[in-house]
Design a protein around this motif. Structure first.
Motif, PDB file in Angstrom:
ATOM      1  N   LEU A 105      81.983  25.423  23.219  1.00 38.69           N
ATOM      2  CA  LEU A 105      82.099  26.809  23.159  1.00 38.69           C
ATOM      3  C   LEU A 105      83.064  27.272  22.457  1.00 38.69           C
ATOM      4  O   LEU A 105      82.887  28.267  21.463  1.00 38.69           O
ATOM      5  N   ALA A 106      84.170  26.772  22.705  1.00 36.76           N
ATOM      6  CA  ALA A 106      85.452  27.164  22.006  1.00 36.76           C
ATOM      7  C   ALA A 106      85.359  26.910  20.625  1.00 36.76           C
ATOM      8  O   ALA A 106      85.720  27.715  19.672  1.00 36.76           O
ATOM      9  N   ASP A 107      84.737  25.746  20.287  1.00 43.41           N
ATOM     10  CA  ASP A 107      84.542  25.430  18.646  1.00 43.41           C
ATOM     11  C   ASP A 107      83.507  26.326  18.131  1.00 43.41           C
ATOM     12  O   ASP A 107      83.780  27.048  17.094  1.00 43.41           O
ATOM     13  N   SER A 108      82.618  26.589  19.078  1.00 41.85           N
ATOM     14  CA  SER A 108      81.495  27.653  18.478  1.00 41.85           C
ATOM     15  C   SER A 108      81.968  28.948  18.155  1.00 41.85           C
ATOM     16  O   SER A 108      81.731  29.599  17.020  1.00 41.85           O
ATOM     17  N   TYR A 109      82.830  29.498  18.903  1.00 41.54           N
ATOM     18  CA  TYR A 109      83.496  30.933  18.781  1.00 41.54           C
ATOM     19  C   TYR A 109      84.670  30.954  18.378  1.00 41.54           C
ATOM     20  O   TYR A 109      85.337  32.041  17.689  1.00 41.54           O
ATOM     21  N   TRP A 140      90.767  25.712  22.276  1.00 42.82           N
ATOM     22  CA  TRP A 140      89.737  25.289  23.410  1.00 42.82           C
ATOM     23  C   TRP A 140      90.613  25.196  24.710  1.00 42.82           C
ATOM     24  O   TRP A 140      89.956  24.939  25.830  1.00 42.82           O
ATOM     25  N   ARG A 141      91.838  25.200  24.621  1.00 45.05           N
ATOM     26  CA  ARG A 141      92.758  25.145  25.908  1.00 45.05           C
ATOM     27  C   ARG A 141      92.724  26.544  26.615  1.00 45.05           C
ATOM     28  O   ARG A 141      93.102  26.433  27.824  1.00 45.05           O
ATOM     29  N   LEU A 142      92.364  27.759  25.955  1.00 43.13           N
ATOM     30  CA  LEU A 142      92.803  28.842  26.513  1.00 43.13           C
ATOM     31  C   LEU A 142      91.986  29.549  27.807  1.00 43.13           C
ATOM     32  O   LEU A 142      92.469  29.761  28.712  1.00 43.13           O
ATOM     33  N   ALA A 143      90.540  29.245  27.738  1.00 45.28           N
ATOM     34  CA  ALA A 143      89.620  29.581  28.762  1.00 45.28           C
ATOM     35  C   ALA A 143      89.930  28.431  30.030  1.00 45.28           C
ATOM     36  O   ALA A 143      90.019  29.124  31.186  1.00 45.28           O
ATOM     37  N   PRO A 144      89.825  27.295  29.813  1.00 40.43           N
ATOM     38  CA  PRO A 144      90.294  26.143  30.836  1.00 40.43           C
ATOM     39  C   PRO A 144      91.599  26.840  31.711  1.00 40.43           C
ATOM     40  O   PRO A 144      91.804  26.678  32.966  1.00 40.43           O
ATOM     41  N   ALA A 145      92.653  27.202  30.871  1.00 41.54           N
ATOM     42  CA  ALA A 145      93.877  27.487  31.490  1.00 41.54           C
ATOM     43  C   ALA A 145      94.073  28.686  32.256  1.00 41.54           C
ATOM     44  O   ALA A 145      94.596  28.915  33.506  1.00 41.54           O
ATOM     45  N   TYR A 179      90.484  40.674  21.158  1.00 40.05           N
ATOM     46  CA  TYR A 179      91.373  39.660  21.224  1.00 40.05           C
ATOM     47  C   TYR A 179      91.467  38.954  19.757  1.00 40.05           C
ATOM     48  O   TYR A 179      92.677  38.283  19.743  1.00 40.05           O
ATOM     49  N   GLN A 180      90.942  39.183  18.877  1.00 39.94           N
ATOM     50  CA  GLN A 180      91.197  38.567  17.598  1.00 39.94           C
ATOM     51  C   GLN A 180      92.504  39.122  16.981  1.00 39.94           C
ATOM     52  O   GLN A 180      92.945  40.139  16.917  1.00 39.94           O
ATOM     53  N   GLY A 181      92.963  38.132  16.339  1.00 36.98           N
ATOM     54  CA  GLY A 181      94.280  38.465  15.556  1.00 36.98           C
ATOM     55  C   GLY A 181      95.445  38.602  16.415  1.00 36.98           C
ATOM     56  O   GLY A 181      96.657  38.932  15.967  1.00 36.98           O
ATOM     57  N   LEU A 182      95.489  38.231  17.927  1.00 41.41           N
ATOM     58  CA  LEU A 182      96.518  38.384  18.735  1.00 41.41           C
ATOM     59  C   LEU A 182      97.297  37.002  18.672  1.00 41.41           C
ATOM     60  O   LEU A 182      96.484  36.034  18.799  1.00 41.41           O
ATOM     61  N   THR A 183      98.394  37.071  19.115  1.00 44.94           N
ATOM     62  CA  THR A 183      99.103  35.660  19.667  1.00 44.94           C
ATOM     63  C   THR A 183      98.427  35.302  20.895  1.00 44.94           C
ATOM     64  O   THR A 183      98.120  36.199  21.756  1.00 44.94           O
ATOM     65  N   THR A 184      98.699  34.097  21.335  1.00 43.79           N
ATOM     66  CA  THR A 184      98.369  33.638  22.570  1.00 43.79           C
ATOM     67  C   THR A 184      99.026  34.575  23.492  1.00 43.79           C
ATOM     68  O   THR A 184      98.452  34.790  24.797  1.00 43.79           O
ATOM     69  N   GLY A 185     100.212  34.793  23.579  1.00 43.11           N
ATOM     70  CA  GLY A 185     101.087  35.537  24.645  1.00 43.11           C
ATOM     71  C   GLY A 185     100.403  36.937  24.763  1.00 43.11           C
ATOM     72  O   GLY A 185     100.331  37.544  25.708  1.00 43.11           O
ATOM     73  N   TYR A 232     102.887  35.558  34.174  1.00 45.19           N
ATOM     74  CA  TYR A 232     101.440  35.092  33.945  1.00 45.19           C
ATOM     75  C   TYR A 232     101.220  34.471  32.404  1.00 45.19           C
ATOM     76  O   TYR A 232     100.941  33.375  32.614  1.00 45.19           O
ATOM     77  N   ALA A 233     101.759  35.071  31.445  1.00 50.79           N
ATOM     78  CA  ALA A 233     101.567  34.505  30.232  1.00 50.79           C
ATOM     79  C   ALA A 233     102.429  33.179  30.102  1.00 50.79           C
ATOM     80  O   ALA A 233     101.863  32.038  29.500  1.00 50.79           O
ATOM     81  N   ALA A 234     103.399  33.021  30.502  1.00 45.79           N
ATOM     82  CA  ALA A 234     104.378  31.683  30.521  1.00 45.79           C
ATOM     83  C   ALA A 234     103.579  30.636  31.111  1.00 45.79           C
ATOM     84  O   ALA A 234     103.653  29.451  30.975  1.00 45.79           O
ATOM     85  N   ARG A 235     103.062  30.973  32.568  1.00 45.78           N
ATOM     86  CA  ARG A 235     102.291  29.970  33.404  1.00 45.78           C
ATOM     87  C   ARG A 235     101.298  29.469  32.521  1.00 45.78           C
ATOM     88  O   ARG A 235     100.876  28.111  32.727  1.00 45.78           O
ATOM     89  N   VAL A 236     100.360  30.566  32.222  1.00 50.42           N
ATOM     90  CA  VAL A 236      99.144  29.811  31.328  1.00 50.42           C
ATOM     91  C   VAL A 236      99.361  29.085  29.950  1.00 50.42           C
ATOM     92  O   VAL A 236      98.687  28.154  30.061  1.00 50.42           O
ATOM     93  N   MET A 237     100.283  29.533  29.486  1.00 42.69           N
ATOM     94  CA  MET A 237     100.810  28.923  28.209  1.00 42.69           C
ATOM     95  C   MET A 237     101.231  27.438  28.589  1.00 42.69           C
ATOM     96  O   MET A 237     101.050  26.578  27.612  1.00 42.69           O
TER      97      MET A 237
END
Length: 124
Positions: free
Chosen positions: A24-28, A32-37, A85-91, A112-117
């Motif tokens: 799904l990460a590939d499809s969208y 790929w690491r974002l939703a699991p984290a 969420y498009q165009g935003l950095t991971t943070g 929170y952002a630091a832990r997930v990253m």
């Protein structure tokens, strides 16, 4: 796929869906690491989820409960790929995810952002 299962750990109800997260990460077109984290930090990889919502969406309100784990994975992936969420950095994505506010700079948002990253980095 194996890295996601290791991140989720033994006993995670999401572990069998590692391949689905990847597809799904590939499809969208999202990392790929974002939703699991996010799932790891919001619900201990599904162990404390409510209604297939392992991502803290809507604080488990009835509207955000999903019939299956698959439906939850699909919903969160689609949401992370949405214009909001498009165009935003991971943070920025993670600060908005946890607070609803792109500019959130509180200690909670930053931590929170630091832990997930960090969890995302562990999947490299």
């Amino acid at each position: 796929e194996q890295r996601i299962r290791l991140l989720f750990g033994i006993g995670s109800p999401l572990a069998p869906y590692a391949d689905l997260f990847l597809r799904l990460a590939d499809s969208y077109g999202i990392d790929w690491r974002l939703a699991p984290a996010i799932a790891v930090h919001e619900s201990s990889a599904g162990r404390h989820a409510c209604g297939g919502n392992a991502y803290g969406i809507g604080s488990c309100a009835e509207l955000y409960r999903y019939e299956t784990w698959e439906a939850g994975v699909e919903a969160v992936t689609a949401l992370l790929a949405s214009p909001m969420y498009q165009g935003l950095t991971t943070g920025q994505i993670l600060r908005r995810w946890v607070s609803g506010d792109l500019a959130c700079a509180t200690e909670h948002c930053e931590a929170y952002a630091a832990r997930v990253m960090a969890s995302m980095e562990a999947l490299r």
